[in-house]
Design a protein around this motif. Structure first.
Motif, PDB file in Angstrom:
ATOM      1  N   GLN A  13      -1.316   3.449   1.894  1.00  0.00           N
ATOM      2  CA  GLN A  13      -1.250   3.705   3.331  1.00  0.00           C
ATOM      3  C   GLN A  13      -1.355   5.209   3.585  1.00  0.00           C
ATOM      4  OE1 GLN A  13       2.484   2.976   5.573  1.00  0.00           O
ATOM      5  NE2 GLN A  13       1.231   1.702   6.899  1.00  0.00           N
ATOM      6  N   LYS A  19       2.163   0.880   1.220  1.00  0.00           N
ATOM      7  CA  LYS A  19       2.334   0.302   2.561  1.00  0.00           C
ATOM      8  C   LYS A  19       3.549  -0.606   2.687  1.00  0.00           C
ATOM      9  CE  LYS A  19      -0.306  -2.010   6.192  1.00  0.00           C
ATOM     10  NZ  LYS A  19      -1.638  -2.565   6.566  1.00  0.00           N
ATOM     11  N   THR A  20       3.731  -1.486   1.710  1.00  0.00           N
ATOM     12  CA  THR A  20       4.858  -2.427   1.790  1.00  0.00           C
ATOM     13  C   THR A  20       5.832  -2.228   0.626  1.00  0.00           C
ATOM     14  OG1 THR A  20       3.526  -4.117   0.664  1.00  0.00           O
ATOM     15  CG2 THR A  20       3.558  -4.162   3.069  1.00  0.00           C
ATOM     16  N   GLU A  78      -0.416  -1.820  -1.574  1.00  0.00           N
ATOM     17  CA  GLU A  78      -1.477  -1.218  -0.765  1.00  0.00           C
ATOM     18  C   GLU A  78      -1.200   0.251  -0.507  1.00  0.00           C
ATOM     19  OE1 GLU A  78      -3.124  -3.429   2.672  1.00  0.00           O
ATOM     20  OE2 GLU A  78      -1.499  -4.849   2.276  1.00  0.00           O
ATOM     21  N   ASN A  96      -2.345   4.754  12.942  1.00  0.00           N
ATOM     22  CA  ASN A  96      -3.130   3.516  12.883  1.00  0.00           C
ATOM     23  C   ASN A  96      -3.610   3.100  14.269  1.00  0.00           C
ATOM     24  OD1 ASN A  96      -2.741   3.379  10.129  1.00  0.00           O
ATOM     25  ND2 ASN A  96      -0.986   2.007  10.258  1.00  0.00           N
TER      26      ASN A  96
END
Length: 446
Positions: free
Chosen positions: A428, A436-437, A426, A183
């Motif tokens: 990723q 993502k989480t 989400e 990222n």
């Protein structure tokens, strides 16, 4: 001979550089999908000083994946090499060919089948700690479970402590760093951070632990029958040589990352999809009750669980563990009649192809039954390839599929996993496609 013979890919339409950099950084999956739909089967993309080319014609994809000498792993693999060294995933040329030949016997179907019992046993251990109405992050649970399994199969150790625990800790730290680092680099930020130091320390811990295990086995002559032991014993048919300590270390690191990340992510997305589609979950229940009748699944049951297998295949279609592959042209060449300059990075996106309406009816819909009647065999090569294709197809493909089906069947017999309402899940995309989480679920007794 095609009418576009000899034309440069730069003559084709593609996004302007500024748009590409901005949109790719914001959402690489949406950007690649948009490029495919807007510009066609060969899309030149300029990112900073690098020329990329997105391919969405199955014939072009197959051409690139088959020719491992003309098209080699691209430079974006360099970051991964800091963890995996020169293992099967990252190596090239004659060295890769030798390593693949040496490693192939340990993935023979009969050997893989022997790990089925371990997979189910460790899943049942996890379930003993689950209680109805508990809320948990199913992604974290799947990551921990598959890491336990891969440590047992490679080192014949649990990760509760000792050497395997050190390796597991190092790998987890490394994979978390990759997500952050990727990222940061996409955002153009190359600043050193505390995470970089933690990553460096993780690599030191990984190396110290794995090398110590290898040396101990060499000194005692007790190699064992786990994957590390088998890698240590295998001999080159040409000269009788065996893998060096460095080669063993790199292959072990590769097996750990590939062996637990892929299955954990596949199962995480599968649980999300099943939570969103209770009618499909009901069909899964019907098959498990009819075939297993409450018993733990075994290798022999896999052939009798076609719907369970189709659930996994459809999860891999919608959420491929690896969202794209990249290859670099080692010399000037042609694809589809267009000239490709040496050094061009060719991007092949499982994400794009798996969601292509040319080959999948209602591609965004979770429909396991689309895989019935040998549907996969009707697809052109280069359309559905969650484990890659060509000579570098994932060596652990059978291991991963067997594990995913066995774990899904074992867990689904005991619990329904209901998604916590109103959560945002989400995607990723990094080394692998992770939530993502995480994914929060509530456990319900079956």
């Amino acid at each position: 001979m095609t009418s576009n013979q000899g034309q440069s890919i730069l003559s084709l339409s593609g996004p302007d550089a500024a748009t590409a950099i901005e949109e790719y950084g914001q959402d690489p999956l949406a950007f690649m999908t948009g490029c495919a739909r807007k510009y066609g089967e060969i899309v030149p993309i300029q990112l900073e000083n690098d020329l990329f080319c997105l391919l969405t014609n199955p014939e072009h994809i197959t051409q690139v994946l088959r020719d491992r000498q003309l098209f080699v792993k691209a430079e974006d693999m360099e970051l991964l090499k800091t963890l995996l060294g020169n293992g099967l995933l990252t190596s090239e040329g004659s060295f890769w060919q030798r390593q693949r030949r040496l490693a192939q016997p340990i993935f023979h179907q009969r050997r893989i089948n022997g790990y089925g019992e371990t997979m189910v046993e460790y899943t049942q251990r996890m379930l003993e700690n689950w209680k109805a109405e508990d809320t948990l992050d199913i992604h974290q649970e799947m990551m921990h479970l598959t890491l336990n399994i891969v440590m047992k199969t490679i080192f014949n150790q649990d990760i509760a402590g000792g050497d395997a625990g050190n390796v597991a800790q190092a790998v987890e730290e490394a994979m978390n760093w990759f997500v952050e680092k990727t990222n940061s680099l996409l955002a153009g930020d190359e600043t050193k951070t505390p995470a970089d130091k933690r990553y460096e320390d993780a690599i030191v811990l990984l190396d110290e632990t794995v090398y110590a295990m290898i040396e101990h086995r060499r000194e005692t002559g007790e190699y064992g029958n786990d994957l590390l032991g088998m890698l240590m014993k295998v001999e080159d048919a040409d000269d009788g040589s065996r893998m060096t300590n460095r080669q063993l270390r790199d292959e072990v690191a590769t097996l750990i990352v590939a062996g637990h990340e892929t299955t954990a992510n596949t199962l995480s997305w599968a649980w999300m999809l099943l939570g969103e589609n209770p009618d499909i979950r009901a069909k899964l229940d019907e098959e498990l009750k009819a075939v297993l009748q409450g018993n733990a699944p075994t290798i022999e049951d896999l052939q009798r669980l076609p719907y369970t297998t189709m659930v996994i295949k459809e999860a891999l279609r919608l959420y491929p563990t690896v969202t794209d592959l990249s290859r670099q042209a080692t010399e000037d060449c042609e694809i589809g009649g267009y000239s490709i300059p040496k050094g061009t990075t060719l991007n092949i996106s499982q994400w794009v192809m798996h969601h292509d309406s040319r080959y999948f009816t209602n591609p965004e819909v979770f429909n396991p039954e689309r895989w019935a009647n040998d549907f996969e065999k009707t697809l052109p090569r280069g359309v559905y390839f969650p484990f890659g294709d060509g000579p570098r197809v994932c060596i652990g493909k059978s291991f991963a599929m067997m594990e995913a089906v066995l774990l899904l069947a074992t867990i689904a017999q005991s619990f329904h996993l209901e998604l916590v309402p109103n959560q945002v899940i989400e995607k990723q995309p990094s080394v692998t496609l992770r939530p993502k989480t995480g994914i929060q679920v509530v456990l319900k007794s079956v």
